[in-house]
Structures are given as C-alpha cells and as structure tokens.
Scaffold this active site. Structure first.
Site, short mmCIF file in Angstrom:
data_model
loop_
_atom_site.label_atom_id
_atom_site.label_comp_id
_atom_site.label_asym_id
_atom_site.label_seq_id
_atom_site.Cartn_x
_atom_site.Cartn_y
_atom_site.Cartn_z
N ARG A 272 38.02 7.86 -52.22
CA ARG A 272 37.45 7.85 -50.67
C ARG A 272 37.72 8.94 -50.05
NH1 ARG A 272 39.13 4.68 -45.06
NH2 ARG A 272 40.93 5.61 -45.49
N SER A 287 35.43 2.84 -45.15
CA SER A 287 36.10 2.22 -45.33
C SER A 287 36.61 2.19 -46.84
CB SER A 287 36.63 0.96 -45.10
OG SER A 287 35.36 0.13 -45.25
N SER A 382 43.67 -5.56 -44.55
CA SER A 382 43.14 -4.68 -43.65
C SER A 382 43.59 -4.99 -42.11
CB SER A 382 41.50 -4.35 -42.72
OG SER A 382 41.55 -6.04 -42.52
N HIS A 431 36.49 -24.67 -60.12
CA HIS A 431 37.27 -24.72 -61.71
C HIS A 431 36.67 -25.66 -62.30
CE1 HIS A 431 39.44 -24.06 -65.37
NE2 HIS A 431 41.08 -24.17 -64.75
N ASP A 435 35.97 -21.30 -64.98
CA ASP A 435 37.00 -21.05 -65.88
C ASP A 435 37.84 -20.17 -65.73
OD1 ASP A 435 36.36 -19.52 -68.20
OD2 ASP A 435 35.93 -21.04 -69.48
N1 COA Z 1 45.14 -2.48 -46.48
C1 COA Z 1 45.36 -0.98 -45.90
N2 COA Z 1 44.50 -0.36 -45.52
C2 COA Z 1 43.24 -0.99 -45.41
C3 COA Z 1 43.30 -2.19 -45.77
C4 COA Z 1 43.53 -2.02 -46.60
N3 COA Z 1 43.76 -3.68 -47.47
N4 COA Z 1 41.53 -2.59 -45.47
C5 COA Z 1 41.10 -1.72 -44.69
N5 COA Z 1 42.19 0.02 -44.65
C6 COA Z 1 42.08 -0.20 -43.69
C7 COA Z 1 40.08 1.48 -43.69
O1 COA Z 1 40.48 1.88 -44.46
C8 COA Z 1 40.67 1.84 -41.98
O2 COA Z 1 41.44 3.50 -42.29
P1 COA Z 1 40.56 4.71 -41.90
O3 COA Z 1 41.09 4.14 -40.21
O4 COA Z 1 41.82 5.16 -42.89
O5 COA Z 1 39.34 4.57 -42.35
C9 COA Z 1 41.27 1.32 -41.68
O6 COA Z 1 41.93 0.30 -42.60
C10 COA Z 1 40.35 -0.49 -40.38
O7 COA Z 1 39.42 -0.52 -41.33
P2 COA Z 1 38.55 -1.58 -41.12
O8 COA Z 1 37.23 -0.97 -39.60
O9 COA Z 1 39.10 -3.13 -41.07
O10 COA Z 1 36.96 -1.77 -42.15
P3 COA Z 1 37.39 -2.89 -43.68
O11 COA Z 1 36.02 -2.67 -44.36
O12 COA Z 1 38.03 -2.04 -44.29
O13 COA Z 1 36.86 -3.97 -42.97
C11 COA Z 1 36.60 -6.29 -42.24
C12 COA Z 1 35.99 -4.16 -42.33
C13 COA Z 1 35.87 -7.30 -41.37
C14 COA Z 1 36.91 -6.65 -43.93
C15 COA Z 1 37.78 -6.74 -41.39
O14 COA Z 1 37.50 -5.32 -39.88
C16 COA Z 1 38.23 -7.41 -41.28
O15 COA Z 1 37.35 -7.59 -40.50
N6 COA Z 1 39.51 -7.80 -42.03
C17 COA Z 1 39.86 -9.30 -41.69
C18 COA Z 1 39.26 -10.42 -42.87
C19 COA Z 1 39.80 -11.30 -42.22
O16 COA Z 1 40.45 -12.38 -41.07
N7 COA Z 1 39.70 -12.31 -43.99
C20 COA Z 1 40.89 -13.90 -43.78
C21 COA Z 1 39.62 -14.38 -43.92
S1 COA Z 1 40.34 -16.72 -44.03
#
Ligand code: COA
Length: 461
Positions: A272, A287, A382, A431, A435
């Site tokens: 990446r 990302s 994230s 489930h 499975d």
């Molecule tokens: N671990 C570490 N870093 C992470 C990561 C992870 N799992 N996921 C994303 N990042 C990093 C990205 O690489 C990015 O870094 P960069 O600035 O160096 O490029 C930064 O965090 C911001 O990423 P983001 O803008 O959040 O984009 P994304 O494509 O990774 O995620 C979404 C997009 C929409 C999924 C995210 O913004 C989001 O809303 N997450 C929350 C989901 C949620 O609420 N789930 C619960 C449901 S009950």
C-alpha cells in the site's frame, strides 16, 4: 425487603410498628421463652433462615438473634434483654409458628423495658430504606441507623425536629439535638454510618457455631455531595436509528457463530505504501479497505458467503456482489455498499469508497448506496480495538470485523523474531447456511492473499 425486629410489632401502611402492649415475652422468672410475635397480615408461620447465636452465648439488647422469613418479608429478630441463650427451639429452615418460643434467654436481674419509639427499625416495604413510625399521633421518619443513634443517646425521636425531606430526621438532627443538650461543638464534616453485612448462616446446635454478634458500626467521613438537577428526557427514535432498532432486532433471530483469526499484513502494508502515492497522484486516497474488499470478492464467492442472502427459507444466490462497509458517519452508523465488486479493480473500489466517505461525512448517502448489499465488512480497527463480535445484517449470511493493525513481534519462517503488522479478523456467519469449516476455509484463503498480496495479481480479473 428486610427488617430488624425486637419484641412485638404490626404492619401498618407498609411499615412495621412496635407495640409494648403486644409483647409476647414472659417477663417473670430468670429464664424467659422468647416467642415469635404476631406479625400481622395473617402470617401464621415463618421459616428460620439463620441463627446468629448458639446456646450459651451471652447476648445484649438489640443483638441479632436470628433471621426469619415469611412469604412477605425477611426479618431479623433482635434480643430484648441482656442475658444468656439457654435454648434454640428450631433448626435452620424449620418452620416456626407465631406464638411459639424461638429461644429461651436467662435474663440478668431486672430487665429493662424498652419503649416503642426506641426499638422500631427497618420498614417492611420501603423504597428508600427509611422508616415510618407513629408515636402519640406524631409520625416520624428516620433510618435504622439514625434511630439507633437516638436510642443510644436516650433521645426520643418525637422530640427531634427533622430537617430532611418530608420532615425526615437525619443523623445531623440527632447530633444537633445532642449538641444543644450537651453544649458540644459538632465537627463540620457529616458522617455516614455503614452497617456491616449480617454474618453467614450456621446450624443452631452445632458446637462449632461461632458467636455472631453485630460488629460495631464503622464511621467514614464523606464529602458533601453536589445537588444534581438534571432531568431525564424521552426522545422518539427517528430515521436511521429507528431502522437500526428494526434491523438489529431481526438480526438477533439469526443463529450467529463466530470465527476469529490473525492476519500478518506486513507485505500489504509495504504494498500500500508503494501504491498510495500513485493513487493520490490520481486524486484518490488509498486505504487498506479496497484490498480487503477485493480479496473478499476473489475468494468469498467460492463459499457462498458473498452473494447469498436468505429470504424466507429461500437462498438467493445473487449475481452481483455488493460489499457493504460499516461507516461511522455524521448521521451515525450507516452501511453503504460498493456495487458489483466483481467488476472493479482495487483502484476503482478506492474511488467508490472515497465518494461514499465524502457523502457519509455530509449526511448525503442515499437509498441507492444503502440498499442491496450482499456481504458486510466492518473496519472498526480504523477507530481502535482488536476483536469484535459483528452482527449479521439480514438477509445477508455473513459479516467480518477488522481490528486495528498493530506492530507486534512474530516469528518468521526461520524462527527469528521480526516486526510484523498484525490485524485480527472476527467473522460472524449464519449457522443455518454457513458451517464452521466453510468459514474457516474461506478465512484461510482470504488471509493467504493478504499475507502474500503479490499472489492476487494472478487471479485478478
Ligand atoms: N488499523 C490501522 N489503521 C487503519 C485501519 C486499521 N484497521 N483501518 C484504517 N486505517 C488507517 C487507514 O489506512 C488510514 O491511514 P492513512 O491516513 O495512513 O491512509 C486511516 O486509518 C484512516 O482511514 P479511513 O479514512 O478510516 O479509511 P478506511 O478505508 O480504512 O475506512 C471506513 C473507511 C468507512 C470503514 C471507516 O472510516 C469507518 O467508518 N470505520 C468505522 C466502522 C464502524 O463504525 N464499525 C462498527 C460497526 S458496529
């Protein structure tokens, strides 16, 4: 509901009232049978739950004798006299009849009669553990601790002016009353009296039965509490929140099973890094999500995880693979989906993701983006966290939650400890349809692709 009783009592307006004239103690002779008095409300018998004394124990007035339970209340019977317990009449769990002796007490000469206002303790039914008492037509309210304090200082509650709510007599009122009588200066800090819990149950005739007298109360200083004036507010759920209640309630009917694994993303992190600049040069933020989504599509479709939806016992194999992603937006949690992932490159998925994130941030995601998903990924990492327990979005049959990518020590193939970028994934599947073995095989393939991202080049269409 729990009371402490000494002597006889009756129930009135949910409160226990003690009456000297109902005393069922026989006060003549050195050994007095202490009888279970009429509790009122038609209660004729109680169960002896616990003895706090054994034969030969010396007891003082107000020492706990035993605990009994009726179908309406639990009551601690306390001694009216100083003396020695000569006989316990019941085993624990035995039924004691009203009017029959509980214990025999060998009294000390000249037992003192305790006046009714001095012995009332906790009420039968009280929400706030405060007691009510009627003395000569005058009703007083005070906690058992306050009553005890008054009794110990020979203060009649009827003579004390209560400054608490509804005239309730507080500990400070007793202390002030006492101070006026003695000229003492009270400390500025109020004290709360904490009563230790009652001792554990034991059998009455056992020689090993410990003597259980109430432990002396502990006095702890407390800081004066600020008055809280906030009010509860009821608010009807609207829009997406209302929909979430419906969807998640329906989701609970799905028998979920969970599967979790760890993925080493070290190579993907490097890849990446190399592609990020290229993508940004084209105006698109790249990302990890586009990789996760594309690789789900590459292998998930082999296992019926991606396009299958369950509708009324019909399994619909959808031709379009629309991968939803949980998105933390200005309107709360929304799950837009990238349509037809099977037709899109990683870069094109990134473009779609950028578009949806912009719309989500401004509350403009529409029905077209929010409907028709066939599988969901939730990148909670994230925000933070390692593992999750994702809930399937019906009628889909599986969902994956991605944890935070962490830099951790791991062994490489040469048994050397190396720095690795590790992410945990938590899958949930229906489930009834998927499975555990299917989920594990799918997860293994997805993990292999992510750990060796170059291999996906061979399979990308
Ligand atoms: N671990 C570490 N870093 C992470 C990561 C992870 N799992 N996921 C994303 N990042 C990093 C990205 O690489 C990015 O870094 P960069 O600035 O160096 O490029 C930064 O965090 C911001 O990423 P983001 O803008 O959040 O984009 P994304 O494509 O990774 O995620 C979404 C997009 C929409 C999924 C995210 O913004 C989001 O809303 N997450 C929350 C989901 C949620 O609420 N789930 C619960 C449901 S009950």
């Amino acid at each position: 509901m729990h009371e402490r009783l000494c002597g006889s009592y009756r129930l009135k307006n949910g409160c226990l009232i003690f009456n000297d004239h109902l005393l069922s103690l026989v006060t003549s002779g050195p050994i007095l049978p202490f009888k279970l008095s009429d509790i009122g409300e038609g209660i004729m018998e109680v169960t002896v739950k616990e003895w706090y004394v054994k034969e030969g124990d010396k007891v003082s007035q107000f020492d706990s004798i035993c605990e009994v339970q009726s179908d309406k209340a639990s009551v601690t019977i306390t001694s009216r006299y100083d003396g020695v317990i000569k006989k316990l009449y019941y085993e624990v769990d035995a039924t004691a009849l009203v009017g029959t002796p509980l214990v025999d007490i060998e009294t000390e000469p000249g037992p003192e009669v305790v006046h009714e206002e001095d012995v009332v303790e906790t009420p039968a039914m009280s929400n706030d553990e405060h007691t009510h008492q009627e003395i000569k037509g005058h009703k007083t309210q005070a906690t058992p601790a306050v009553r005890r304090l008054a009794m110990e200082n020979n203060i009649k509650l009827s003579e004390v002016v209560g400054t608490g709510r509804d005239g309730r007599i507080l500990k400070e009122d007793i202390l002030n009353f006492l101070a006026k009588q003695t000229g003492a200066i009270l400390p500025p800090t109020p004290f709360h009296e904490i009563q230790p819990p009652p001792p554990a149950a034991s059998a009455p005739s056992s020689a090993s039965m410990p003597k259980m007298k109430p432990t002396p109360s502990v006095q702890l200083p407390v800081v004066s509490r600020p008055v809280f004036t906030g009010k509860d507010i009821t608010e009807p759920l609207k829009g997406f929140h209302k929909a979430m209640v419906k969807t998640m309630t329906a989701a609970l009917k799905i028998p979920h099973f969970g599967y979790k694994d760890e993925v080493d993303l070290t190579r993907l992190v490097q890849l990446r890094k190399e592609l990020k600049g290229l993508s940004e040069a084209r105006g698109v933020k790249l990302s990890y999500m586009p990789f996760f989504i594309k690789l789900i599509r590459l292998k998930g479709c082999l296992f019926g995880l991606l396009g299958d939806v369950l509708i009324c016992l019909l399994l619909l194999h959808q031709a379009s693979h629309n991968i939803g992603l949980a998105m933390d937006t200005s309107q709360g949690l929304l799950v837009p989906n990238v349509k037809n992932v099977q037709l899109l490159s990683v870069f094109e998925i990134a473009v779609e993701l950028n578009r949806m994130q912009t719309l989500g941030a401004t509350g403009q995601l529409g029905t077209a983006d929010l409907t028709g998903g066939t599988f969901t990924l939730s990148n909670i990492g994230s925000i933070g966290g390692t593992y999750a327990k994702p809930v399937i979005l019906p009628p889909e049959v599986a969902i994956g939650a991605l944890g935070k990518i962490q830099v951790l020590p791991r062994f490489n193939s040469r048994d050397e400890v190396v720095k690795a970028h590790v992410m945990n994934v938590s899958w949930s599947a229906d489930h009834r349809i998927i499975d555990g073995a299917t989920m594990a095989r799918f997860s293994n393939l997805w993990r292999d692709y992510l750990e060796n991202p170059a291999s996906m080049v061979l399979d990308l269409k």
